[in-house]
Design an enzyme around this catalytic site. Structure first.
Site, PDB file in Angstrom:
ATOM      1  N   GLU A  69      13.089   4.065   3.852  1.00 17.92           N
ATOM      2  CA  GLU A  69      13.712   3.900   5.159  1.00 17.92           C
ATOM      3  C   GLU A  69      14.782   2.831   5.101  1.00 17.92           C
ATOM      4  O   GLU A  69      14.736   1.920   4.272  1.00 17.92           O
ATOM      5  CB  GLU A  69      12.662   3.516   6.219  1.00 17.92           C
ATOM      6  CG  GLU A  69      11.667   4.602   6.526  1.00 17.92           C
ATOM      7  CD  GLU A  69      10.764   4.256   7.704  1.00 17.92           C
ATOM      8  OE1 GLU A  69      11.221   3.503   8.604  1.00 17.92           O
ATOM      9  OE2 GLU A  69       9.616   4.728   7.720  1.00 17.92           O
ATOM     10  N   LYS A  97      -4.700  -2.850   7.904  1.00 18.01           N
ATOM     11  CA  LYS A  97      -5.294  -1.989   6.889  1.00 18.01           C
ATOM     12  C   LYS A  97      -6.552  -2.682   6.367  1.00 18.01           C
ATOM     13  O   LYS A  97      -6.478  -3.793   5.827  1.00 18.01           O
ATOM     14  CB  LYS A  97      -4.311  -1.712   5.754  1.00 18.01           C
ATOM     15  CG  LYS A  97      -3.115  -0.875   6.205  1.00 18.01           C
ATOM     16  CD  LYS A  97      -2.234  -0.439   5.064  1.00 18.01           C
ATOM     17  CE  LYS A  97      -1.090   0.439   5.565  1.00 18.01           C
ATOM     18  NZ  LYS A  97      -0.194   0.886   4.483  1.00 18.01           N
ATOM     19  N   ALA A 146       3.588  -7.207   9.957  1.00 16.11           N
ATOM     20  CA  ALA A 146       4.347  -7.273  11.201  1.00 16.11           C
ATOM     21  C   ALA A 146       5.149  -6.001  11.421  1.00 16.11           C
ATOM     22  O   ALA A 146       5.768  -5.472  10.481  1.00 16.11           O
ATOM     23  CB  ALA A 146       5.279  -8.482  11.188  1.00 16.11           C
ATOM     24  N   PHE A 147       5.142  -5.512  12.646  1.00 12.47           N
ATOM     25  CA  PHE A 147       5.932  -4.339  12.989  1.00 12.47           C
ATOM     26  C   PHE A 147       7.413  -4.693  13.005  1.00 12.47           C
ATOM     27  O   PHE A 147       7.813  -5.809  13.360  1.00 12.47           O
ATOM     28  CB  PHE A 147       5.527  -3.809  14.367  1.00 12.47           C
ATOM     29  CG  PHE A 147       4.539  -2.673  14.305  1.00 12.47           C
ATOM     30  CD1 PHE A 147       4.886  -1.399  14.725  1.00 12.47           C
ATOM     31  CD2 PHE A 147       3.260  -2.880  13.818  1.00 12.47           C
ATOM     32  CE1 PHE A 147       3.975  -0.358  14.660  1.00 12.47           C
ATOM     33  CE2 PHE A 147       2.340  -1.848  13.759  1.00 12.47           C
ATOM     34  CZ  PHE A 147       2.700  -0.576  14.179  1.00 12.47           C
ATOM     35  N   LEU A 148       8.236  -3.715  12.655  1.00 10.20           N
ATOM     36  CA  LEU A 148       9.677  -3.840  12.787  1.00 10.20           C
ATOM     37  C   LEU A 148      10.059  -3.538  14.236  1.00 10.20           C
ATOM     38  O   LEU A 148       9.245  -3.026  15.010  1.00 10.20           O
ATOM     39  CB  LEU A 148      10.369  -2.864  11.839  1.00 10.20           C
ATOM     40  CG  LEU A 148      10.086  -3.093  10.353  1.00 10.20           C
ATOM     41  CD1 LEU A 148      10.716  -1.990   9.513  1.00 10.20           C
ATOM     42  CD2 LEU A 148      10.592  -4.452   9.908  1.00 10.20           C
ATOM     43  N   ASP A 201       3.769   6.103  -5.337  1.00 12.55           N
ATOM     44  CA  ASP A 201       3.717   6.888  -4.097  1.00 12.55           C
ATOM     45  C   ASP A 201       4.952   6.672  -3.216  1.00 12.55           C
ATOM     46  O   ASP A 201       4.851   6.705  -1.995  1.00 12.55           O
ATOM     47  CB  ASP A 201       2.451   6.516  -3.316  1.00 12.55           C
ATOM     48  CG  ASP A 201       2.198   7.460  -2.152  1.00 12.55           C
ATOM     49  OD1 ASP A 201       2.449   8.660  -2.284  1.00 12.55           O
ATOM     50  OD2 ASP A 201       1.738   6.977  -1.100  1.00 12.55           O
TER      51      ASP A 201
END
Length: 408
Positions: free
Chosen positions: A282, A104, A209-211, A277
């Site tokens: 999840e 981002k 980091a991606f899960l 927001d």
């Protein structure tokens, strides 16, 4: 586009790469294997330290739009996408060892506050908010935010020259100030006016980091019972009915699990960072109804240090319940020796983009923490501690543990 293709051919970038072996010691793999029912990573995890360093140092090998950015271009359920959405630009960057992180870019300077007339659903996304949220989540001992680090990205070498996405290639341009810029490609307000620019090539950003993939670790996305109205008028029931929590308590799974306590944890976290927001949350399906909630997408936090949005605390103030470990942790962070602002200031010094937060934002954390404790105190005065404070099994770790991490 043609020149870019020739450039890639000249550097032999179009040749098929040899398959890479999966190294068991890769930080991304170790991070994924360390996820358990208590959090995304163990306390004082050396894997997280290594993962943050790898995201900061490894060269990118590819770049692409994220799935939700792609959804804006075509088939998607756009009912959950609030217009205008073109100002929210994020990219997926890939690294060696099959590493993958969400990038981002910087959209707002640290000293700038979100204008008071902005609605929360058209606010900028801030890269430094993602970084600070990770550090705060770790200090609170929630461990529900994926490891996130700041990095200076060369947008030419590390995005444009490695992407195979022709749409992404097409949105790069050179500004009148000779800076390399790019913007989101989507149906709403995606124009050069909303571009992000390097200086001339370097651009600050956060890397999260991606899960694990959904195939390996399925997750549920569930509407927040305290979701806000995503329109310019109208209110949700919780905003007008102070007894709304009684209704929530009758609905499964909030009726017979610790899900409601986890919602309160999430509300406390969001209040501290000022995030309005949180429309969905999840959780991993593997851990069942009592699994922890993931605190994802925190870029709309830390927008206004001068304003405390009390409505974010509605789950706490309306339900009047809190985990004992959470309360003990908050009380500890209100003590002069472990003051939250000091813990955050010290922790954020580890990040390459330090200072991540301005001093007014750090001091706002102390003020908001006291407001949380005041709300809990009112609940205890009304209903008694035995009713308000729920026993859970894990003893909170002293923030001193995080100071030990800083010294290693």
């Amino acid at each position: 586009s043609r020149r870019h293709k020739l450039y890639r051919e000249e550097l032999n970038l179009t040749s098929p790469a040899a398959p890479l072996p999966l190294r068991p010691e890769a930080s991304w793999l170790q991070f994924h294997l360390g996820i358990n029912r208590d959090g995304l990573y163990p306390r004082s995890s050396p894997t997280v330290t290594r993962l943050l360093r790898d995201m900061q140092e490894f060269p990118t090998i590819s770049a692409d739009y994220s799935q939700d950015e792609k959804a804006l271009l075509g088939a998607c359920d756009c009912s959950q996408i609030v217009k205008p959405s073109g100002v929210h630009l994020k990219l997926v960057l890939r690294f060696q060892d099959f590493g993958k992180a969400m990038f981002k870019p910087m959209r707002q300077k640290r000293e700038e506050e979100t204008p008071e007339d902005f609605f929360y659903f058209v606010d900028f996304q801030r890269h430094n908010a993602e970084i600070a949220a990770f550090h705060l989540d770790r200090i609170l001992d929630f461990r529900r935010v994926p490891p996130t680090v700041g990095r200076l990205i060369n947008v030419t070498k590390e995005i444009l020259e490695v992407t195979k996405n022709e749409v992404l290639q097409s949105v790069f341009f050179v500004s009148p100030a000779s800076n390399v810029c790019f913007f989101a490609k989507c149906p709403y307000m995606c124009k050069t006016e909303y571009a992000v620019c390097g200086n001339p090539h370097l651009l600050e950003g956060s890397l999260s980091a991606f899960l694990p993939s959904l195939n390996l670790a399925p997750r549920l996305s569930i509407p927040n019972p305290w979701i806000r109205s995503y329109s310019f008028d109208g209110k949700e029931e919780w905003e007008v009915n102070p007894l709304y929590c009684n209704t929530v308590r009758e609905i499964y799974p909030y009726s017979n699990s610790n899900r409601l306590l986890n919602i309160v944890d999430m509300a406390i976290f969001d209040f501290l960072i000022g995030n309005m927001d949180r429309h969905h949350y999840e959780m991993f399906t593997k851990f069942g109804d009592d699994g922890f909630l993931l605190h994802l997408d925190n870029a709309r936090g830390f927008g206004r240090h001068s304003h405390d949005e009390i409505s974010i605390l509605a789950p706490l103030s309306q339900c009047c319940i809190i985990k004992r470990t959470t309360l003990l942790r908050l009380r500890l962070l209100a003590e002069p020796e472990y003051q939250l602002s000091d813990m955050m200031r010290e922790s954020l010094l580890q990040d390459p983009l330090a200072p991540v937060l301005t001093e007014p934002h750090l001091l706002a954390l102390d003020r908001r923490l006291q407001l949380i404790l005041d709300a809990v105190g009112k609940c205890i005065d009304t209903f008694g501690e035995a009713t308000v404070v729920a026993n859970d099994t894990t003893e909170p770790q002293s923030p001193e543990g995080h100071r030990a991490e800083l010294d290693t």
